[in-house]
Design a protein around this motif. Structure first.
Motif, PDB file in Angstrom:
ATOM      1  N   VAL B 644      28.513  19.708  78.903  1.00 52.56           N
ATOM      2  CA  VAL B 644      28.689  21.141  78.643  1.00 52.56           C
ATOM      3  C   VAL B 644      30.082  21.415  78.083  1.00 52.56           C
ATOM      4  O   VAL B 644      30.248  22.037  77.046  1.00 52.56           O
ATOM      5  CB  VAL B 644      28.455  21.968  79.926  1.00 52.56           C
ATOM      6  CG1 VAL B 644      28.706  23.449  79.645  1.00 52.56           C
ATOM      7  CG2 VAL B 644      27.039  21.749  80.431  1.00 52.56           C
ATOM      8  N   THR B 645      31.116  20.896  78.765  1.00 54.69           N
ATOM      9  CA  THR B 645      32.490  21.171  78.323  1.00 54.69           C
ATOM     10  C   THR B 645      33.014  20.089  77.388  1.00 54.69           C
ATOM     11  O   THR B 645      34.008  20.295  76.708  1.00 54.69           O
ATOM     12  CB  THR B 645      33.439  21.220  79.534  1.00 54.69           C
ATOM     13  OG1 THR B 645      33.407  19.938  80.180  1.00 54.69           O
ATOM     14  CG2 THR B 645      33.022  22.294  80.523  1.00 54.69           C
ATOM     15  N   GLY B 646      32.376  18.930  77.383  1.00 55.11           N
ATOM     16  CA  GLY B 646      32.871  17.816  76.586  1.00 55.11           C
ATOM     17  C   GLY B 646      33.987  17.044  77.275  1.00 55.11           C
ATOM     18  O   GLY B 646      34.599  16.151  76.684  1.00 55.11           O
ATOM     19  N   GLU B 647      34.264  17.363  78.517  1.00 59.63           N
ATOM     20  CA  GLU B 647      35.348  16.683  79.223  1.00 59.63           C
ATOM     21  C   GLU B 647      34.995  15.226  79.515  1.00 59.63           C
ATOM     22  O   GLU B 647      33.882  14.925  79.929  1.00 59.63           O
ATOM     23  CB  GLU B 647      35.631  17.394  80.547  1.00 59.63           C
ATOM     24  CG  GLU B 647      36.785  16.742  81.299  1.00 59.63           C
ATOM     25  CD  GLU B 647      37.042  17.386  82.651  1.00 59.63           C
ATOM     26  OE1 GLU B 647      36.115  17.962  83.241  1.00 59.63           O
ATOM     27  OE2 GLU B 647      38.198  17.284  83.107  1.00 59.63           O
ATOM     28  N   VAL B 648      35.970  14.350  79.299  1.00 59.66           N
ATOM     29  CA  VAL B 648      35.801  12.935  79.635  1.00 59.66           C
ATOM     30  C   VAL B 648      36.625  12.642  80.878  1.00 59.66           C
ATOM     31  O   VAL B 648      37.826  12.911  80.911  1.00 59.66           O
ATOM     32  CB  VAL B 648      36.286  12.026  78.492  1.00 59.66           C
ATOM     33  CG1 VAL B 648      36.226  10.567  78.918  1.00 59.66           C
ATOM     34  CG2 VAL B 648      35.464  12.263  77.243  1.00 59.66           C
ATOM     35  N   ILE B 770      33.902  16.452  71.237  1.00 61.17           N
ATOM     36  CA  ILE B 770      32.702  15.870  71.843  1.00 61.17           C
ATOM     37  C   ILE B 770      31.548  16.867  71.817  1.00 61.17           C
ATOM     38  O   ILE B 770      30.412  16.515  71.508  1.00 61.17           O
ATOM     39  CB  ILE B 770      33.034  15.368  73.263  1.00 61.17           C
ATOM     40  CG1 ILE B 770      33.878  14.096  73.120  1.00 61.17           C
ATOM     41  CG2 ILE B 770      31.760  15.109  74.075  1.00 61.17           C
ATOM     42  CD1 ILE B 770      34.396  13.535  74.391  1.00 61.17           C
ATOM     43  N   VAL B 771      31.869  18.124  72.079  1.00 60.54           N
ATOM     44  CA  VAL B 771      30.824  19.149  72.003  1.00 60.54           C
ATOM     45  C   VAL B 771      30.286  19.229  70.573  1.00 60.54           C
ATOM     46  O   VAL B 771      29.075  19.309  70.350  1.00 60.54           O
ATOM     47  CB  VAL B 771      31.379  20.506  72.495  1.00 60.54           C
ATOM     48  CG1 VAL B 771      30.467  21.648  72.066  1.00 60.54           C
ATOM     49  CG2 VAL B 771      31.531  20.483  74.007  1.00 60.54           C
ATOM     50  N   ASN B 772      31.180  19.168  69.594  1.00 54.77           N
ATOM     51  CA  ASN B 772      30.738  19.170  68.192  1.00 54.77           C
ATOM     52  C   ASN B 772      29.802  18.010  67.903  1.00 54.77           C
ATOM     53  O   ASN B 772      28.783  18.175  67.252  1.00 54.77           O
ATOM     54  CB  ASN B 772      31.937  19.031  67.253  1.00 54.77           C
ATOM     55  CG  ASN B 772      32.494  20.386  66.885  1.00 54.77           C
ATOM     56  OD1 ASN B 772      31.816  21.395  67.053  1.00 54.77           O
ATOM     57  ND2 ASN B 772      33.716  20.391  66.396  1.00 54.77           N
TER      58      ASN B 772
END
Ligand SMILES: Cc1cc2nc3c(=O)[nH]c(=O)nc-3n(C[C@H](O)[C@H](O)[C@H](O)COP(=O)(O)OP(=O)(O)OC[C@H]3O[C@@H](n4cnc5c(N)ncnc54)[C@H](O)[C@@H]3O)c2cc1C
Lengths: 290, 798
Positions: B644-648, B770-772
């Motif tokens: 959802v947030t693209g957080e790694v 990452i979301v992209n």
């Protein structure tokens, strides 16, 4: 990265401080310095006079009053984080505090500075807005109380006049079945949030939502409330609420969402929706008590 | 030293976790960094820097600034640049092709941060006030911001370089490999774009220059990795004798390649010191550092590999372009060639070639950064994971199939790099075992079923260390047993966190046979230490070990000869000497201490036979027999991605490395930790970004994000210790962490997101990126599904 020359003043009373702010040319209050000093060092801000509030004792303290908690504007974020009374009576403020920067910053940064500075991504303004706090201000023209809803007026701008000092903040204590949560997304631990949300929700005797506040940060020029969703939710049953839908609705129609190197407006809204949904779930769970 | 007299392995200090001797002063705040140096009458320098990416300078008015109280001088290019006599680096040599590097901008500014004028004032505050009063008239010119399109730009960063081409270098023609690629069952290719990021030492650059007109000598205190480079450079710059320049560094708070060479501001301070009657200090602030201390890593390349049906690599090529910025230091072509040469990495690749081009742009100049060629590993290791997914084979299996085994060594890779004494497969298996790879794959399956996306990535690389280039193929040491028996060892130094002080005394104590408490080291002062290359190219360990061993061996011989005499004229080979005490073999009761030997050597020379030399001091110079010493490692990383947030979020991080026998595991591990964190920063956080007009947008640590302890998991280590052919079997270990980490992290993210069909080609992997990628993959997936549905309909209709 050295500030331009300034005159330093260290008054010992709030009256004296506002007097200096009014009388001196180009004067600015200095609290914990965690926002102002970097701006001075980068020469993004230049002031001829700095009025340091550190010796003004009356600006510090946490007092439990009838149905509310008063916090002096000069109280540090670290003091708030350690306060049992705040943990008990204003849980939302307590939960937001560790999200502010790092311990070293919170040891100097003040609640008044944070709210007066009104950074769009800061936690405290959003907490203040969600809880409808009352902000006490003092100027040479006297004292006044500003409701949170009227305080934040735009990017780094507030209702305060240039010679006006924020002296204290009064937080209402929510009674009854209530839940509170703050969720934010930051690039790293301690960074200003890219998007965040505070939720305060109360459940009445009939088991329906009777109080509800959702505030957003990092999602506009300053902290803002998602009033439309709030209104829709009042009177509904917790079992019927769809957190993801609430998140999406809170983002619908939001204008002036910032875009920068770290993320576009549409990315921030996507994350904002998720933060609202996550905060909503947690707050509601606490309110209904299971 | 002869074998029988050597201390047994368990007695040796090398190999032990000896406590760092630097720590007491560093941890108690007693280090001496450049800003701690205060000289009588010292003045402070601040630079007026260009706010525009490219412009003609049409006028500079310094009058208001000069009139300010506390300002002593305002110097521009006309005052400084004519005094450059010779300007070249010892590291590169006098005749190496070089790129332009004027001290101050002359006529044209070429990047935001380009120094235009130099203020000399009573303190830094006034110097910054004055900088605001210097009026520079700029006539803006269209900047070449994007190096990737610079070759086609009609605008030139430097007029003398048509097409903005710094240089080009390559192997055999790509066309040679066409038959292999055309006929291969599998061909995989991807173009990877790496963002600009760079070294962020805690201590920024800084220099104090003090000119003594009465005797024509210059003393320099500076944050450097190579004091002797600074000395030689300054002597040539000012056309003064080398022995008239003294360069001193005590502690340097991080270098990472950036502080190997003196840069433009350093030249300004060297020249200006001879023009004003006061010592000068310049301490770079963080904003200047982000504007003008250089960039690295900014490059892209198309990587291609051909595979047979079984997944064996048939050929590998890379077509690579690198950003040189406006004023690179040194000329990037020399080190850039390593990207292509090492691209085959630790794999059995029969055929390959490469091509590298280097482009000027109106941005901060390229400088060396820990593993300057690391793009080879990014391109190769990420491509291998893409290949595994494309061919339908586990990425670990694919690597096992292709990785070089011990019994195939020594060998040369397809671009001519001669590998020996490496253990890629051993480190690979060790790291996977620490992880328990199969267990992770099972966990991953369960996680996916529960809607959580975790992934694993690996990177195995080989790394040339201690490169004994023609110019820096030697290293010197002087060891002195003082009259009391205490030992001082002098080496060039340049330690900037890599703990040369500790390792040198360990090596000296072992080689001489004395107690480590009796050894101290003097480094970083060109007036007293032997010439040496300093810290760079992961050379300090092996090269200094060579110098110390060779010098100590000779000195030990003298000690033994004196001991034999003092023990009653026994033959030298009957003398034992350990921990500073000599005795006769078989009769340990008869002893003479090093203190007694030294006392005799200095104060009782009259009692010594003529054939015994007096004093106890030897200088020696080690001459490398190797071209380079190969080190290798495997990094393994696991992560979870929030879709959802693209957080790694990194879950586990494992490094298994082979740097030969470790002189001090604490120091080795510190090097690995630091490099790895920098690599994690490069994969996920750091970016030196410019907007389309060439304005830097990451000018403070609010926007240039470094990973902190909170972002980095515990780094778990495994060691394989295979001796090299160099001194002591040691290999370098300074750079590898920064090479291995980015691909391991990128591969872990790609693996986590594999179910979505995500393809990674641009760095860094910020949450928004990452979301992209997820959104793009979803669109491709939808389009693919629509196309498939369309095809199905057509088939039915047909
Ligand atoms: C590295 C770093 C990370 C940070 N991360 C976060 C974060 O994640 N979230 C967050 O919210 N903040 C963050 N901050 C900011 C920090 O919380 C500041 O402390 C806060 O914004 C300002 O409080 P201060 O007391 O330091 O005010 P100062 O910096 O002294 O003042 C800020 C402004 O408020 C005005 N002001 C101060 N007190 C008063 C008053 N009583 N009446 C009227 N005006 C007043 C000043 O004149 C000035 O304009 C971070 C700061 C740093 C350095």
């Amino acid at each position: 990265m050295k500030p331009a020359t300034f005159e330093y003043h260290a008054p010992t009373s709030a009256e004296e401080a506002v007097g200096l702010l009014a009388d001196l040319d180009d004067a600015k209050a200095l609290a914990g310095g965690q926002s102002l000093v970097p701006m001075l060092a980068l020469r993004l801000a230049v002031f001829e006079n700095l009025v340091d509030l550190r010796r003004v004792d009356e600006l510090r303290g946490i007092e439990t009053r009838d149905g509310s908690v008063w916090i002096g504007a000069g109280t540090t974020q670290a003091t708030i984080g350690r306060s049992e009374s705040i943990g008990l009576n204003v849980p939302l403020l307590a939960r937001a505090t560790p999200l502010i920067g790092h311990l070293q910053i919170r040891s100097r940064g003040t609640i008044g500075g944070s709210i007066a500075h009104a950074d769009a991504s800061a936690e405290y303004p959003a907490v203040a807005l969600a809880l409808d706090v009352e902000l006490d201000a003092l100027s040479p023209r006297g004292r006044r109380t500003i409701p949170a809803a009227e305080f934040f007026t735009g990017t780094w701008s507030t209702e305060l006049e240039e010679d006006e000092l924020l002296t204290g903040i009064t937080f209402p204590v929510w009674q009854g079945r209530a839940g509170f949560a703050v969720e934010e997304f930051a690039r790293r631990h301690g960074d200003f949030a890219m998007a965040g949300a505070c939720v305060a929700v109360g459940v009445g005797a009939d088991g329906r939502i009777d109080r509800c506040a959702i505030s957003l940060f990092g999602l506009g020029p300053c902290a803002r409330r998602a009033t439309e969703v709030e209104t829709e939710l009042i009177g509904t049953s917790p079992a019927d609420s769809d957190a993801d839908e609430i998140g999406r609705t809170a983002m619908a129609g939001l204008d002036s969402v910032p875009t920068d190197l770290h993320g576009s407006a549409s990315y921030r809204k996507r994350v904002g929706a998720a933060m609202v949904a996550r905060a909503w779930r947690r707050a509601l769970q606490e309110a209904v008590g299971d | 030293m002869s074998g029988s007299q050597q201390a047994t392995d368990t007695d040796r200090y090398a190999g032990r976790r000896v406590k760092r001797v630097e720590d007491a002063r560093l941890l108690t705040g007693r280090g001496t960094f450049v800003d701690d140096v205060v000289r009588p009458g010292m003045l402070h320098v601040n630079f007026v820097r260009s706010p525009i990416a490219r412009a003609r300078i049409t006028g500079i008015d310094i009058s208001e600034a000069l009139a300010l109280d506390g300002v002593y001088a305002v110097l521009t290019a006309a005052d400084i640049n004519p005094y450059v006599h010779e300007q070249w680096f010892s590291l590169e040599g006098r005749h190496a092709p070089d790129t332009p590097r004027p001290p101050l901008a002359e006529g044209e500014v070429r990047h935001v941060g380009d120094p235009v004028a130099m203020i000399i004032a009573q303190d830094r505050y006034v110097a910054e006030d004055a900088a605001e009063l210097v009026i520079v008239d700029y006539d803006p010119l269209p900047p070449v911001v994007d190096y990737a399109t610079a070759f086609d730009s009609s605008e030139l960063v430097h007029e003398a370089y048509p097409g903005n081409l710094v240089g080009q270098i390559g192997g055999r023609p790509m066309a040679d490999l066409a038959p292999t690629f055309d006929n291969a069952p599998h061909v995989v290719s991807e173009t990877y774009h790496q963002q600009a990021y760079c070294a962020m030492p805690m201590e920024t650059r800084g220099i104090v220059t003090e000119w003594s007109p009465s005797d024509g000598t210059m003393t320099i205190w500076t944050a450097t990795q190579s004091p002797h480079e600074v000395r030689g450079f300054c002597a040539r710059l000012l056309a003064i004798p080398e022995h008239s320049v003294r360069v001193v560094m005590r502690d340097t708070g991080g270098g990472f390649g950036q502080k190997v060479l003196p840069l433009r501001e350093d030249m300004c301070l060297m020249i200006a010191a001879t023009k004003v009657p006061a010592p000068l200090k310049w301490i770079e602030d963080r904003q200047e550092h982000l504007l003008a201390a250089g960039q690295a890593r900014h490059e892209h390349g198309e990587a291609r590999m051909a595979f047979d049906d079984d997944g064996r690599i048939l050929a590998a090529t890379i077509d690579h372009v690198q950003d040189a910025g406006a004023y690179p230091s040194p000329n990037p072509v020399g080190s850039g060639i390593a990207v292509g040469l090492i691209f085959p990495g630790p794999y059995r690749i029969p055929e390959g070639t490469f091509n590298s081009r280097f482009a000027f742009s109106n941005t901060s100049g390229r400088v060396a950064y820990r593993g300057p060629w690391q793009f080879e590993s990014v391109a190769r290791e990420c491509l291998l994971d893409v290949a595994a997914r494309q061919i339908g084979i586990d990425p670990v299996e694919l690597r096992r199939k292709n990785m070089l085994r011990r019994d195939e060594l020594p060998t040369a890779n397809c671009n001519g790099m001669p590998y020996s004494d490496i253990t890629p497969l051993e480190t690979f298996e060790q790291a996977l075992e620490i992880l328990d790879y199969d267990a992770f794959r099972r966990e991953q399956e369960q996680a996916r079923a529960a809607g959580r996306y975790i992934g694993v990535g690996t990177c195995t690389y080989v790394e040339p260390t201690a490169g004994a280039s023609a110019l820096y193929g030697t290293e010197g040491a002087t060891i002195r047993v003082e009259p009391s028996g205490k030992v001082n060892v002098y080496v060039a130094g340049g330690s900037c966190g890599n703990s040369l002080e500790t390792t040198v005394i360990q090596l000296t104590a072992d080689a001489l046979g004395v107690d480590i408490a009796d050894v101290s080291s003097i480094q970083g002062d060109t007036a007293v230490t032997p010439f040496g290359g300093g810290t760079g190219g992961s050379r300090s360990g092996p090269m200094t070990a060579g110098a110390v061993n060779q010098t100590a061996t000779e000195l030990r011989g003298r000690i033994l000869a004196l001991a034999a005499h003092l023990l009653g004229g026994v033959p030298v080979d009957e003398v034992e000497f350990t921990r500073g005490v000599a005795s006769v073999k078989g009769s340990p009761e008869k002893q003479v201490t090093l203190a007694e030997i030294a006392d005799t050597a200095y104060f009782k020379s009259g009692s010594l036979p003529a054939e015994l030399s007096v004093g106890l001091e030897v200088s020696g110079r080690f001459r490398a027999q190797h071209l380079m010493l190969w080190a290798n490692a495997t990094h393994v990383c696991t992560c979870e991605v929030d879709i959802v947030t693209g957080e790694v979020k990194l879950l586990r991080y494992i490094v298994s490395e082979d740097c030969g026998p470790m002189i001090n595991p604490n120091v080795v591990e510190g090097q690995i930790f630091g490099g790895t964190v920098q690599g994690i920063g490069g994969a996920l956080y750091e970016e030196l970004a410019y907007d389309d007009a060439g304005n830097p947008v990451t000018t403070t640590f609010m926007d240039y994000l470094l990973p902190t302890a909170a972002e980095v998991p515990t780094i778990e280590l495994g060691h394989v210790e295979t001796p090299s052919i160099g001194p002591g079997g040691y290999k370098g270990v300074g750079e590898g962490g920064a090479i291995g980490a980015p691909p391991a992290v990128i591969n872990a993210v790609a693996d986590a997101l594999a179910p979505f069909g995500v393809r990674i080609s641009r760095l860094p992997l910020t949450p928004a990126t990452i979301v992209n990628l997820l959104e793009e993959a979803a669109q491709r997936g939808a389009a693919g599904a629509a196309a498939a549905a369309g095809a199905a309909r057509t088939a039915v209709a047909g």
